[in-house]
Design a protein around this motif. Structure first.
Motif, short mmCIF file in Angstrom:
data_model
loop_
_atom_site.label_atom_id
_atom_site.label_comp_id
_atom_site.label_asym_id
_atom_site.label_seq_id
_atom_site.Cartn_x
_atom_site.Cartn_y
_atom_site.Cartn_z
N ALA A 169 0.86 -1.18 0.00
CA ALA A 169 0.00 0.00 0.00
C ALA A 169 0.89 1.23 0.00
CB ALA A 169 -0.92 0.01 1.22
N ILE A 170 0.44 2.26 -0.69
CA ILE A 170 1.21 3.49 -0.85
C ILE A 170 0.30 4.66 -0.53
CG2 ILE A 170 2.65 4.86 -2.41
CD1 ILE A 170 2.65 2.40 -4.30
N SER A 171 0.70 5.49 0.42
CA SER A 171 -0.07 6.68 0.75
C SER A 171 0.79 7.90 0.43
CB SER A 171 -0.44 6.67 2.23
OG SER A 171 -1.15 7.83 2.57
N VAL A 172 0.26 8.77 -0.41
CA VAL A 172 1.00 9.98 -0.78
C VAL A 172 0.18 11.20 -0.37
CG1 VAL A 172 1.93 11.36 -2.69
CG2 VAL A 172 2.20 8.87 -2.70
N THR A 173 0.85 12.17 0.20
CA THR A 173 0.23 13.46 0.47
C THR A 173 1.00 14.51 -0.32
OG1 THR A 173 -0.38 12.77 2.71
CG2 THR A 173 -0.36 15.14 2.27
N ALA A 174 0.28 15.36 -1.02
CA ALA A 174 0.93 16.41 -1.81
C ALA A 174 0.46 17.78 -1.33
CB ALA A 174 0.63 16.24 -3.29
N LEU A 175 1.42 18.69 -1.19
CA LEU A 175 1.10 20.07 -0.83
C LEU A 175 1.36 20.97 -2.03
CD1 LEU A 175 1.45 18.85 2.06
CD2 LEU A 175 2.31 21.08 2.75
N GLY A 176 0.46 21.92 -2.21
CA GLY A 176 0.63 22.88 -3.28
C GLY A 176 0.36 24.28 -2.76
N ARG A 177 0.67 25.24 -3.61
CA ARG A 177 0.45 26.63 -3.25
C ARG A 177 -0.64 27.16 -4.18
NH1 ARG A 177 4.19 29.80 -0.91
NH2 ARG A 177 5.96 28.51 -1.54
N ALA A 178 -1.64 27.79 -3.60
CA ALA A 178 -2.68 28.41 -4.41
C ALA A 178 -2.07 29.59 -5.14
CB ALA A 178 -3.84 28.86 -3.52
N GLY A 179 -2.40 29.74 -6.41
CA GLY A 179 -1.87 30.85 -7.20
C GLY A 179 -2.57 32.15 -6.86
N PRO A 180 -2.11 33.25 -7.46
CA PRO A 180 -2.70 34.57 -7.17
C PRO A 180 -4.14 34.69 -7.63
CG PRO A 180 -1.10 34.69 -8.98
CD PRO A 180 -1.00 33.32 -8.41
N HIS A 181 -4.58 33.80 -8.54
CA HIS A 181 -5.95 33.88 -9.03
C HIS A 181 -6.90 32.98 -8.25
CE1 HIS A 181 -4.13 36.05 -12.36
NE2 HIS A 181 -3.23 35.09 -12.40
N GLY A 182 -6.42 32.39 -7.15
CA GLY A 182 -7.28 31.56 -6.31
C GLY A 182 -7.32 30.12 -6.78
N VAL A 183 -8.12 29.31 -6.09
CA VAL A 183 -8.21 27.88 -6.40
C VAL A 183 -9.50 27.59 -7.17
CG1 VAL A 183 -6.83 27.18 -4.41
CG2 VAL A 183 -9.31 27.37 -4.18
N PHE A 184 -9.48 26.50 -7.94
CA PHE A 184 -10.70 25.98 -8.55
C PHE A 184 -11.43 25.15 -7.50
CE2 PHE A 184 -8.38 25.38 -12.94
CZ PHE A 184 -8.33 26.76 -13.10
N LEU A 185 -12.75 25.28 -7.46
CA LEU A 185 -13.57 24.43 -6.58
C LEU A 185 -14.59 23.67 -7.42
CD1 LEU A 185 -14.26 26.92 -3.64
CD2 LEU A 185 -12.44 25.20 -3.84
N ARG A 186 -15.21 22.66 -6.81
CA ARG A 186 -16.27 21.93 -7.51
C ARG A 186 -17.57 22.72 -7.55
NH1 ARG A 186 -15.75 15.55 -5.65
NH2 ARG A 186 -13.56 15.30 -6.25
N SER A 187 -17.75 23.57 -6.58
CA SER A 187 -18.93 24.43 -6.58
C SER A 187 -18.65 25.63 -7.47
CB SER A 187 -19.23 24.88 -5.16
OG SER A 187 -18.10 25.51 -4.59
N GLY A 188 -19.66 26.23 -8.03
CA GLY A 188 -19.45 27.44 -8.82
C GLY A 188 -19.89 27.35 -10.27
N ALA A 189 -20.19 26.11 -10.75
CA ALA A 189 -20.71 26.00 -12.12
C ALA A 189 -22.09 26.64 -12.17
CB ALA A 189 -20.79 24.53 -12.53
N ARG A 190 -22.38 27.38 -13.25
CA ARG A 190 -23.66 28.09 -13.37
C ARG A 190 -24.40 27.61 -14.62
NH1 ARG A 190 -20.51 33.89 -13.10
NH2 ARG A 190 -19.37 33.43 -11.17
N PRO A 191 -25.72 27.55 -14.55
CA PRO A 191 -26.48 27.18 -15.74
C PRO A 191 -26.07 28.09 -16.90
CG PRO A 191 -27.93 27.26 -13.84
CD PRO A 191 -26.60 27.78 -13.38
N GLY A 192 -25.84 27.49 -18.05
CA GLY A 192 -25.36 28.25 -19.21
C GLY A 192 -23.87 28.12 -19.42
N ASP A 193 -23.11 27.81 -18.35
CA ASP A 193 -21.68 27.57 -18.51
C ASP A 193 -21.43 26.41 -19.46
OD1 ASP A 193 -20.97 29.56 -16.76
OD2 ASP A 193 -20.37 28.21 -15.12
N ALA A 194 -20.35 26.50 -20.22
CA ALA A 194 -19.93 25.37 -21.03
C ALA A 194 -19.22 24.34 -20.16
CB ALA A 194 -18.97 25.86 -22.11
N ILE A 195 -19.39 23.06 -20.53
CA ILE A 195 -18.60 21.98 -19.91
C ILE A 195 -17.39 21.76 -20.82
CG2 ILE A 195 -18.57 19.59 -19.10
CD1 ILE A 195 -21.65 19.67 -19.14
N LEU A 196 -16.23 22.07 -20.31
CA LEU A 196 -14.99 21.88 -21.08
C LEU A 196 -14.18 20.77 -20.45
CD1 LEU A 196 -15.22 24.27 -23.03
CD2 LEU A 196 -12.95 25.00 -22.28
#
Lengths: 313, 313
Positions: free
Chosen positions: A130-157
């Motif tokens: 078994a292998i457990s990996v934890t990764a740390l990153g730095r949020a960029g100046p434009h913020g992070v992407f979240l799963r919430s926030g899609a709006r009706p009319g948005d394109a799915i890319l």
């Protein structure tokens, strides 16, 4: 079942409060560590018989995958990797040789993505690998992407192609870290995640977090050549499209972007010359909950759910 | 053997450079995330048959221990916990019930130490139970404790008592987070670690990182009542002192502190009224490499090495 257990666990966890910005439920957690600095943290555990089969796959590819799935989670949040932690549970017999091979596959990827291994825990036991990996990153100046926030009319890319990962892509995929950083800098991304459990299932999860539904244009799903090759190999009834919708382990980005911005991205394909990755619009988010398929003739019908879910009783 | 593998791994890892301040080799890694803010990260993996025996121990105590050992590593660095990540590999049968019990033991400790669970990964497989926990902490304004930095002439100070952890302490110990934070604020600590693999073995590790040796006053080692109870139970030849030197899983702090500061701390016992923990001077660091025992008559002899080391071939 994992979903039920996670619902129970979420009910037991305290409310998210500073310095935690995002807790359980997205691709990674977000922790404020200074006024202008946020750390993104993700962890994934891979095990023999579930995520790979030792003996069938080169341990170097297994080691690489264990890191790559975590980097893909950082990409899902548009975070720049800064450090990784690797814990191994090794079979007692041959454990040292196996550990070296795992690291030989993992370390070049860590170097490529500027994600050095800076800690971990190595143990032997009587069980399988078994292998457990934890990764740390730095949020960029434009913020992070979240799963919430899609709006009706948005394109799915989406980035790249889907399906047939079992042939090779499940080990050899490139985490979309650079693509996500580029998009964060140049486009307003309303919501995002990485596709690990199948395009349809993960899209339904993004919809659930965003409180909306989605329509997929079935004729536009980018199907990998491996998904097309799978059909004669497997002698199963799944079509290449069904593989693309349900296989899992694609590790591509799924994005909600304003329709006009998305049309421009698809026309210009800015990621192709630099990273060799195409962006495809595969549908749109709608107000009505649920997943809908639109066929070539424009006929709309509910989409059957597939995809991979971890199960235990 | 773990030591050999770790030496190989250290040779393969790139040189530590910003934003990493401390990499593999100490109790935790230290990452600069802003000019005045450093994150301390540690990860430990516990498994059935190695760190506990499912069926012999209440899963709640196992869950608690999985978090507590990580908090102890943060204490070793004098870091204030801020968030934890919990990954579970569950046996397929009864996995959900087991996961709930693990969390029921773990969550109260997370709450007590302000270390909320904010992420993780839950999977089922055909192997035994394994638990991987990653804990993040914040370095205080006085910096972190490292294993390097002990100087010849420094006193060897320890919190609490040693030996016999197998009876109960291995599950019920209190991570010395608060004690470490107090010491960081009120004393100049030259080096520190938490004692997880036995007092003698871990002291030799601290000496190796500090480039010095140590003399232990055998008559001053604080021996737990459980170490004294173990002898008649086990019918083995180990004396209570040998248990205290070699048993492991004490999770007390081992500290290098200037002799005069240490004498004052031992006289004043500042941790006792608040945390119920005594500080004891058990010897001194010396320039000569190696561990030395000084008996009640002042006779000095090399100390035999014991303690727990993970082994695999």
């Amino acid at each position: 079942m994992e979903a039920e257990f996670l619902a129970w666990l979420r009910g037991r966890l305290p409310a998210v409060k500073p310095p935690i910005d995002i807790g359980v439920g997205d691709d990674a957690a977000v922790i404020a560590c200074a006024a202008d600095s946020r750390i993104v943290v993700t962890t994934d555990m891979l095990s023999d018989g579930v995520d790979f089969r030792l003996g069938e796959a080169d341990p170097r590819r297994i080691g690489r995958k264990a890191l790559a799935v975590n980097l893909s989670d950082l990409a899902a949040m548009a975070a720049q990797p800064i450090a990784t932690f690797v814990s191994l549970l090794l079979p007692r017999s041959g454990g040292t040789a196996l550990a070296r091979e795992l690291y030989e596959g993992l370390l070049p990827l860590a170097e490529e993505f500027l994600a050095p291994v800076v800690g971990g825990d190595t143990n032997a036991w009587d069980g399988p690998l078994a292998i457990s990996v934890t990764a740390l990153g730095r949020a960029g100046p434009h913020g992070v992407f979240l799963r919430s926030g899609a709006r009706p009319g948005d394109a799915i890319l989406v980035t790249g192609e889907f399906g047939g990962s079992i042939l090779a892509h499940q080990f050899d995929f490139t985490p979309r870290v650079r693509e996500a950083m580029w998009l964060a800098e140049h486009t307003k991304v309303h919501a995002a995640m990485d596709v690990s459990d199948g395009l349809a299932l993960d899209l339904s999860r993004l919809c659930a977090e965003s409180g909306c539904g989605a329509e997929l244009d079935l004729g536009r799903i980018p199907i990998s050549t491996d998904a097309q090759r799978l059909v004669p190999i497997e002698h199963l009834s799944s079509s290449p499209l069904q593989h693309a919708l349900n296989d899992g382990e694609d590790f591509e980005l799924l994005l909600a972007i304003d329709a006009a911005d998305a049309a421009r991205l698809v026309a210009e394909q800015p990621l192709e010359p630099v990273y060799g990755v195409r962006l495809t619009q595969i549908g749109r988010f709608v107000a009505e909950h649920g997943l809908w398929a639109v066929d070539a003739a424009g006929k709309r019908s509910p989409l059957e759910q597939g995809g991979f879910q971890h199960r235990f009783d």
